[in-house]
Design an enzyme around this catalytic site. Structure first.
Site, short mmCIF file in Angstrom:
data_model
loop_
_atom_site.label_atom_id
_atom_site.label_comp_id
_atom_site.label_asym_id
_atom_site.label_seq_id
_atom_site.Cartn_x
_atom_site.Cartn_y
_atom_site.Cartn_z
N ASP A 101 -3.99 -11.99 -12.94
CA ASP A 101 -5.11 -11.83 -11.60
C ASP A 101 -6.87 -11.30 -12.35
O ASP A 101 -8.10 -10.88 -11.70
CB ASP A 101 -5.14 -10.59 -10.80
CG ASP A 101 -3.84 -10.59 -9.82
OD1 ASP A 101 -3.09 -11.29 -10.04
OD2 ASP A 101 -3.62 -9.52 -9.15
N LYS A 132 -0.33 -15.55 -5.62
CA LYS A 132 0.56 -13.87 -3.99
C LYS A 132 0.12 -13.23 -3.62
O LYS A 132 -1.86 -13.48 -3.04
CB LYS A 132 0.90 -13.38 -5.64
CG LYS A 132 -0.13 -12.48 -6.33
CD LYS A 132 0.47 -11.32 -7.19
CE LYS A 132 -0.48 -10.99 -8.64
NZ LYS A 132 -1.20 -10.11 -7.82
N CYS A 142 -2.29 -4.26 -9.97
CA CYS A 142 -1.51 -5.62 -10.18
C CYS A 142 -0.93 -5.10 -11.27
O CYS A 142 0.64 -5.67 -11.20
CB CYS A 142 -2.52 -6.89 -9.83
SG CYS A 142 -2.60 -6.61 -8.06
#
Length: 217
Positions: free
Chosen positions: A33, A99, A135
């Protein structure tokens, strides 16, 4: 005869201790990310991005797959192309998954990691990206729960708040992850100066070391 027995015993002992050695043929890199919207928000973000670029360049030299995720791309944008030495071209060659789940280990990513004999043989995961306490941490814990070795690159992960980053590193370490640096990992992957890619990786390392490392401040 005695030396062979000693070597076998040492290997069995190392396996029992799970000391976290890595090899290119059993390793996957996970880029979590590092997206455009997050770039101005993360603590020491430019170091995280330059470290990601160094790691993806090493992955290219050593034929290690790079799996990346993008959290809700519509809102947070694509992965920063500067994470790859060849920019957009490098990004296109990586395996990137969309996602909304915080962990990278979505159903699609899990299927990809099990999609071939080569991928199934890769039991070590090198983890870098953002945010460290959300995350990255949840990805780490999922992988550990799956029985995988996880190597968190401390100069390649961050959060918006330094304290969140600090506590998450402690949390992941206490759960069983190995904390290491990008440069340490690079040389561990090669094992020896006799490695055929040693000169190429050393050049990448020298160039990377010329860049500011904000975590040293």
């Amino acid at each position: 005869m005695a030396s062979n027995a000693a070597a076998t015993s040492a290997k069995a002992f190392a396996k029992k201790l799970n000391i976290g050695k890595v090899s290119p043929t059993t390793t996957t890199f996970l880029l979590c990310d590092i997206q455009e919207r997050f770039r101005p928000l993360m603590y020491n973000s430019e170091t995280v991005i330059s470290t990601a670029r160094y790691l993806t360049s090493i992955a290219k030299e050593l034929s290690i797959p790079v799996v990346g995720t993008q959290q809700y791309t519509k809102v947070f944008g694509p992965i920063v192309s500067d994470c790859f030495a060849d920019g957009e071209e490098g990004l296109k060659k990586a395996s990137i998954f969309e996602k909304k789940k915080f962990s990278m280990i979505t159903e699609e990513v899990h299927e990809f990691l099990e999609s071939s004999d080569d991928m199934r043989a890769r039991s070590s995961f090198v983890l870098f990206g953002v945010e460290s306490h959300v995350c990255v941490q949840q990805t780490c814990l999922d992988l550990l729960e799956m029985g995988k070795d996880v190597h968190v690159i401390v100069d390649g992960v961050s959060s918006q708040q330094p304290y969140d980053r600090k506590i998450s590193l402690e949390r992941m370490s206490s759960a069983g992850a190995f904390l290491t640096t990008a440069q340490s990992l690079a040389f561990m992957l090669m094992h020896s100066a006799d490695h055929p890619n040693f000169k190429a990786v050393s050049k990448l390392t020298v160039n990377h070391m010329k860049l500011p490392n904000e975590f040293n401040d």
